[in-house]
Design an enzyme around this catalytic site. Structure first.
Site, mmCIF file in Angstrom:
data_model
loop_
_atom_site.group_PDB
_atom_site.id
_atom_site.type_symbol
_atom_site.label_atom_id
_atom_site.label_comp_id
_atom_site.label_asym_id
_atom_site.label_seq_id
_atom_site.Cartn_x
_atom_site.Cartn_y
_atom_site.Cartn_z
ATOM 1 N N GLU A 1 0.957 -1.166 -0.056
ATOM 2 C CA GLU A 1 0.200 0.102 -0.018
ATOM 3 C C GLU A 1 0.819 1.389 0.040
ATOM 4 O O GLU A 1 1.654 1.420 1.004
ATOM 5 C CB GLU A 1 -0.953 -0.061 1.344
ATOM 6 C CG GLU A 1 -2.388 0.010 1.023
ATOM 7 C CD GLU A 1 -3.276 0.014 2.095
ATOM 8 O OE1 GLU A 1 -4.088 -0.973 2.425
ATOM 9 O OE2 GLU A 1 -3.001 1.024 2.859
ATOM 10 N N ASP B 1 -5.807 10.647 9.229
ATOM 11 C CA ASP B 1 -4.520 9.630 9.760
ATOM 12 C C ASP B 1 -4.056 10.296 11.104
ATOM 13 O O ASP B 1 -4.235 11.603 11.312
ATOM 14 C CB ASP B 1 -3.259 10.070 8.667
ATOM 15 C CG ASP B 1 -3.555 9.013 7.345
ATOM 16 O OD1 ASP B 1 -3.506 7.948 7.623
ATOM 17 O OD2 ASP B 1 -3.878 9.445 6.439
#
Lengths: 267, 400
Positions: A49, A60
């Site tokens: 990823e 995040d």
């Protein structure tokens, strides 16, 4: 059949689980990203990823935020992320690459130009954190045309009805978020997780990856029990943050990723 | 002709703008919020409680004031000021927080979070949270904390915890990111009171509706005090909540021209501005599709304005729609023009406008000058300038 689907079929044949490391493209330095990707594969990663850095990564935690900021400071752009995948593909034709990021850079690039360039670079799938299936119609059509997958998330808060809707749109694999919170946050509640995965498995045969909150062999082992793949992000990114050169990167990955890859496939 | 009251659609879209661009963890919560709001919007009891609070706690209606000396000085159209500065806590922001805290109560949430730029929304949120005895956490950029020290202290006095945000550009957009991160982690018991007509659906609609009292009153007051409809409305636009609040009631009245004033900062050529509609492109930020200021690669860029409340790289999606459909005009006022307007209004009308609202005053004066004396324009004086006195003194080299 897509490279991603092929990978999961192979893994299933040998009853293996996929390890999916997440790294931010261009972090800690743009020149290190391709060597990092190769080293991850060498040490047991089945899928990579690759984070497309964004200035405002709302979903995040601090580790990935800071890695994005550094990558952008080093001049990383969406264009150069795609170049990196192309360079990786020159040597590695088999390992699927999933791009993960936010929508605005893609809006600016143009959906069609992005999907076409990504396909030509050897990207297999995209996961856009702030683009739920409800808003994905246009992107999905383009991705299908180029034989790529859009990866969707299932969160602890996603109820059964919504799981069914998301799974009807999903291809490649489904990404189950193990906790309420941002990437790299505190601890996973395994009871809730096992229920959630059981529910997903009852609806669809699609491979299930589990991520958010996986940080070492122990936590990887605990989630590997439920899913087909384990995603490890913030813990790896913070380790790479301390690396200065290719030598550092290789020894860090060998000591951190390899034991996890071995452990999840012994269980 | 477009019927502007058909927007947003059930997915929160204003034509191509708006929508829900949020991470999966928030989707269920946003759907719940959408459903609750759809019900409460039609509930007589909820609306009665809301209007009762606006009357007795906020102090509404706010006057529609004819600025006689400003009109004479400018020498054009008649200038009216909608006095949102006279509300409790000093700005229009309280209209929205009074509404959203009632939503939080109805949905059984125990903890309130908010983001703030100038601190007005933070104060307005801390205020209503104090009144209902709910825990309140306000996210504020480190840079804004420094330039709005008084509002930070006010929030603390009101019992709120103010968290300094040090990521990114350390301003409003980063405070919003951080509040979203908090919400994702605490979605079960937490209500996020967004302060402007941005964010994922249903926020743009909800915040607009709670602020639309401004335009409703202005329309009635104008009818009573003058008769008919005004010729133009002027309001500053950062995220755009005070402008949407004033415009909404007039959207289908074609004869009323609408002007949203964006912050030109130090000038368009310098790149140091916050004019998302004038200079931005269509993109996605903070949960909705709208005009966004980003670089060639789609990275959000830092904005500049003398007023912290306009210092935001996006704009509410309904404004994006009103621009796209050409219903409203989006125009500019720079830092110097805003400062001049601040001084002029203070000196000749005895009203200290907030630096945000000073942008509207600055453009409103330009517009009035171009129009005949029998025309009428309403400027939304969205907040009072007391919070800006230190900033202005510092800019002018005066030690307090």
């Amino acid at each position: 059949m897509s490279r991603l689907e092929q990978t999961f079929i192979q893994l299933k044949k040998y009853k293996n689980k996929a390890l999916i490391p997440f790294i931010t493209a261009g972090h800690p330095h743009p020149l290190l990203t391709v060597p990092i990707m190769h080293s991850l594969v060498k040490n047991g990663a089945s899928i990579i990823e690759l984070g497309m850095p964004f200035s405002d990564p709302m979903a995040d935690g601090i580790v990935i935020q800071e890695s994005s900021e550094k990558a952008i400071e080093h001049g990383m752009t969406l264009d150069s992320v795609l170049d990196i995948v192309g360079e990786f593909r020159e040597e590695d034709k088999d390992t699927p690459v999933v791009l993960m990021g936010y929508l605005n850079p893609i809006e600016k690039f143009g959906y069609e130009a992005f999907v076409e360039t990504a396909a030509n670079s050897g990207v297999d799938a995209v996961l856009i954190v702030d683009c739920p299936p409800e808003e994905s119609a246009e992107l999905l059509i383009l991705l299908k045309r180029y034989n790529m997958n859009q990866i969707f998330l299932i969160a602890p808060t996603t109820d059964k009805q919504r799981q069914m809707y998301i799974l009807s749109q999903a291809s490649g694999f489904i990404y189950c978020v193990a906790l309420k919170g941002v990437t790299g946050a505190a601890n996973v509640e395994y009871n809730d997780l096992s229920e959630k995965i059981a529910s997903v498995k009852s609806i669809s045969d699609i491979p299930v990856a589990i991520g958010f909150g996986v940080k070492d062999v122990e936590s990887a082992l605990s989630v590997a029990e439920y899913g087909d793949a384990v995603v490890i992000g913030s813990a790896l990114v913070s380790l790479l943050d301390r690396c200065k050169n290719q030598g550092d990167v290789e020894s860090a990955i060998k000591s951190f990723i390899k034991p996890i890859a071995i452990a999840i496939n012994k269980s | 002709m477009i019927d502007y009251y058909n927007y947003p659609d059930h997915k929160g879209h204003f034509d191509q703008f708006g929508g829900i661009f949020a991470s999966e963890t928030l989707m269920l919560c946003l759907k719940e919020l959408q459903e609750s709001y759809a019900k409460l919007k039609l509930s007589k009891a909820f609306q009665n409680e809301f209007y009762n609070d606006l009357a007795h706690y906020v102090g509404r209606p706010s006057p529609l004031y004819f600025a006689k000396r400003l009109t004479e000085t400018v020498g054009g159209a008649r200038i009216w000021l909608k006095r949102e500065d006279l509300n409790h806590t000093g700005a229009h922001k309280i209209n929205n927080t009074v509404g959203q805290i009632l939503m939080a109560k109805a949905m059984g949430k125990k903890r309130i979070i908010a983001e703030t730029g100038a601190g007005q929304h933070g104060v307005a949120t801390a205020t209503v949270a104090a009144r209902l005895g709910l825990k309140c956490v306000v996210y504020m950029g480190e840079v804004d904390i420094q330039r709005q020290a008084i509002n930070v202290y006010r929030m603390k006095l009101l019992g709120a915890e103010v968290i300094s945000v040090t990521s990114g550009s350390k301003t409003l957009k980063d405070a919003l990111n951080e509040a979203m991160r908090d919400w994702v982690a605490n979605v079960d018991d937490t209500f996020y009171i967004i302060g402007t007509v941005a964010g994922p659906a249903p926020y743009p609609e909800m915040v607009r509706d709670f602020n639309s009292i401004v335009g409703k009153e202005a329309k009635q007051q104008f009818e009573r005090q003058v008769g008919g409809l005004p010729d133009a409305l002027v309001a500053c636009v950062g995220g755009g909540s005070n402008a949407m609040g004033l415009f909404y009631e007039f959207l289908n009245d074609e004869s009323v021209a609408l002007y949203g004033v964006e912050a030109e900062g130090k000038g368009m050529k310098t790149g140091k501005h916050a004019a998302s509609i004038t200079a931005g492109d269509i993109g996605v930020l903070h949960g909705n599709r709208t005009y966004v200021m980003s670089d060639e690669d789609g990275q959000i860029i830092e904005t500049h304005s003398i007023s912290a409340g306009l210092d935001y790289p996006g704009v509410g999606p309904e404004h994006a729609f009103l621009h796209y459909s050409k219903r409203a005009n989006y125009v500019l006022a720079n830092d110097d023009e805003a400062l001049n307007a601040f001084h002029l209004l203070t000196e000749i009308e005895g009203i200290l406008p907030a630096l945000e609202s000073s942008h509207a005053v600055a453009y409103g004066m330009k517009l009035a000058q171009k129009l005949d004396k029998d025309k009428h324009i309403i400027i939304n004086l969205s907040g009072r300038g007391d919070k800006d006195v230190h900033t202005i003194a510092a800019l002018e080299g005066i030690k307090l």
